[in-house]
Design a protein around this motif. Sequence first.
Motif: not given
Length: 240
Positions: A85-89
């Motif tokens: 999965s992609r993770y960001s903020s």
Amino acid sequence: MITLDELEDVIDVVLANYNGEPHTGLGGRTPLEAMQFLLDKGEGLLRSLPVSQRSTLCLLQEAAVVPVCGNVRRSVRPHVNFAYSRYSSRLLSGMTGLIGQKLRIYYNVKDIRNVRAFLMNGEELGTLTAARPWCLTPHSLRTRQEIHKLIRQGKLRVREGEDPVGAWFAWKQKQARTHSADAASLARALSDRAMAHSALANPSEAVDVPLAAHSSNVPTTTVSSGSGFPAPVLTKIFTY
């Protein structure tokens, strides 16, 4: 032969029994009752950690080093890939100067919807949230790995936009009726989900910020805590 999961279950039972049995050295109290007695009196060496800080003990969590991915020309915002999965903020999504660099992330194996990210020099970037639909339902690293394995094997089908964890739970419930291994796996997943109530989560998704608006202001190596970037989004506690 005994599997690692079965060994962990046995250890949990042994410790639970030990802490629930009276001991003569504790005046007939159980270890749990003795601990509660000291807490009520406010004496002893026991100190409680505020709930808001219990998920920030990175030394007690698993760690991984991951590269920051992204492409300015293709309008792919900065993010990290972890566990399928992609993770960001909001903060990371505007830091194009970090593309290609590495981050150290800490995660709770019982609930990997969110991770805490740090630069390699130790500066914190805050909480990163998994992209939809993996940010919806609490789930462990083991559960996500099993979901992808079942999808590859063609045993589990997840429609577009459907919560894969919810689909996995429904599939497991059907299998648990006739397969003891699936029943045990479902029980562990429910236990992990119950334990996830104490984890801090960032429910917000990254905002669609034009890349050009930030690229010229972001340093290419380090990010100073006194720079003009917005502070990480506040997190809140979810209970289930």
